[in-house]
Design a protein around this motif. Structure first.
Motif, PDB file in Angstrom:
ATOM      1  N   GLN A  47       0.834  -1.200   0.000  1.00 48.31           N
ATOM      2  CA  GLN A  47       0.000   0.000   0.000  1.00 48.31           C
ATOM      3  C   GLN A  47       0.873   1.256   0.000  1.00 48.31           C
ATOM      4  N   MET A  48       1.895   1.258   0.840  1.00 47.87           N
ATOM      5  CA  MET A  48       2.789   2.404   0.916  1.00 47.87           C
ATOM      6  C   MET A  48       3.563   2.578  -0.395  1.00 47.87           C
ATOM      7  N   MET A  57       2.595   1.701  -3.444  1.00 49.50           N
ATOM      8  CA  MET A  57       1.714   2.198  -4.497  1.00 49.50           C
ATOM      9  C   MET A  57       1.337   3.660  -4.284  1.00 49.50           C
ATOM     10  N   GLN A  58       1.371   4.116  -3.028  1.00 44.99           N
ATOM     11  CA  GLN A  58       1.093   5.518  -2.752  1.00 44.99           C
ATOM     12  C   GLN A  58       2.251   6.417  -3.158  1.00 44.99           C
ATOM     13  N   LYS A  59       3.463   5.890  -3.032  1.00 47.57           N
ATOM     14  CA  LYS A  59       4.645   6.720  -3.270  1.00 47.57           C
ATOM     15  C   LYS A  59       5.363   6.406  -4.576  1.00 47.57           C
ATOM     16  N   SER A  60       4.882   5.392  -5.302  1.00 52.27           N
ATOM     17  CA  SER A  60       5.524   5.031  -6.555  1.00 52.27           C
ATOM     18  C   SER A  60       4.466   4.504  -7.514  1.00 52.27           C
ATOM     19  N   SER A  61       4.902   3.897  -8.620  1.00 54.58           N
ATOM     20  CA  SER A  61       3.983   3.332  -9.607  1.00 54.58           C
ATOM     21  C   SER A  61       4.776   2.360 -10.469  1.00 54.58           C
ATOM     22  N   THR A  70      10.746   5.620   0.111  1.00 54.07           N
ATOM     23  CA  THR A  70      10.893   5.330   1.540  1.00 54.07           C
ATOM     24  C   THR A  70      12.140   4.497   1.825  1.00 54.07           C
ATOM     25  N   GLY A  82       0.367   7.232   6.473  1.00 57.39           N
ATOM     26  CA  GLY A  82       0.204   7.716   5.113  1.00 57.39           C
ATOM     27  C   GLY A  82       1.131   8.857   4.802  1.00 57.39           C
TER      28      GLY A  82
END
Length: 216
Positions: free
Chosen positions: A80-81, A83-87, A133, A216
Motif C-alpha cells: 500500500q505504501m 503504491m502511494q509513493k511510486s507506480s 521510503t 500515510g
C-alpha cells in the motif's frame, strides 16, 4: 570486512539514525539496509571469488523476497505504501536500470566502481525512483560498507573512475579480530535497536485515537 559484518553494521547504522516509526517502514528499512550493506561486494567475482559474489547476490535477493513474503503473510502494509509513493511506470524501469548497473559493477575489479561514491549516488537515485521510503536506509547502509572497508589494507576507489582515487587506512585485516568485533557490535546494536523500535511501534498501535501500523 566480511559480508555478515557489513550486514550487521549496515542495519545498525540505518536503524539507529533513521528510527522508523511505522511497521511498514521498519520492514522496508530492514530490507533496503540489507541490500545496501551487501550489494557492493558483488564485484568480488571479478577478483576470482565467484562463489562469494553469488552468495552476496543471493542474500540481497533473499532480503527483498523476505520483505515481500512478510507483507503478504502478515499484511504489513508495504505494498500500500509503495503504491502511494511510486507506480509501475517508475518501478519497472528503475529496477531494470538498478540490475543493469549491478551487472556492470559485478564485472569490474573489486573495490572499484561498486565501492565508489558514483555507484552510491546512481544506485541510491534508482532506489528513490523505485521506492522513495527505502532510499535513505539503502544509502546509509551502502555508505557504512564503504566506511568499514576503508580500515582494510586494499584500496577503495571512492572517486571512481579516477584511477588515483584509492584510499585505505591499513589498520585491520578483512578477516581479523576487528572484523569479529564489528560483527558482534553491529549485531548487538541491530537487535537492540530493532527490538526497541518494534516495541514502540506495537505500543503506539494499541493507544486510543485510531493509530495504525501504516502512516500515510
Amino acid at each position: 570486512m566480511l559480508g555478515k559484518t557489513h550486514l550487521a553494521v549496515g542495519i545498525a547504522v540505518s536503524m539507529t539514525v533513521l528510527r522508523p516509526d511505522t511497521l511498514p517502514e521498519l520492514v522496508t528499512g530492514l530490507g533496503a539496509a540489507s541490500v545496501g550493506a551487501l550489494i557492493s561486494d558483488i564485484d568480488i567475482g571479478a577478483a576470482g571469488a565467484h562463489r562469494d559474489a553469488d552468495i552476496i547476490t543471493a542474500m540481497s535477493v533473499f532480503a527483498v523476497a523476505l520483505v515481500v513474503i512478510l507483507d503478504q503473510v502478515f499484511h504489513v502494509g508495504i505494498w500500500q505504501m509503495l503504491m502511494q509513493k511510486s507506480s509501475f511506470a517508475r518501478i519497472i524501469p528503475g529496477a531494470l536500470a538498478f540490475i543493469g548497473i549491478c551487472a556492470f559493477g559485478k564485472e569490474q575489479p573489486h573495490r572499484s566502481f561498486m565501492h565508489s561514491f558514483l555507484a552510491l549516488f546512481l544506485l541510491s537515485a534508482l532506489v528513490n525512483v523505485i521506492f522513495p521510503t527505502a532510499m535513505p536506509y539503502f544509502a546509509l547502509a551502502f555508505l557504512s560498507h564503504l566506511a568499514a572497508d576503508l580500515f582494510n589494507y586494499k584500496r577503495v576507489r571512492l572517486l571512481y573512475p579516477m584511477k588515483k582515487g584509492g584510499f585505505c587506512l591499513k589498520l585491520f585485516r578483512a578477516k581479523g579480530f576487528a572484523n569479529r568485533v564489528l560483527f558482534l557490535t553491529g549485531s548487538t546494536v541491530s537487535l537492540v535497536v530493532v527490538a526497541v523500535l518494534l516495541v514502540r511501534i506495537l505500543a503506539a498501535t494499541s493507544l486510543p485515537g485510531g493509530m495504525t501500523f501504516f502512516r500515510g
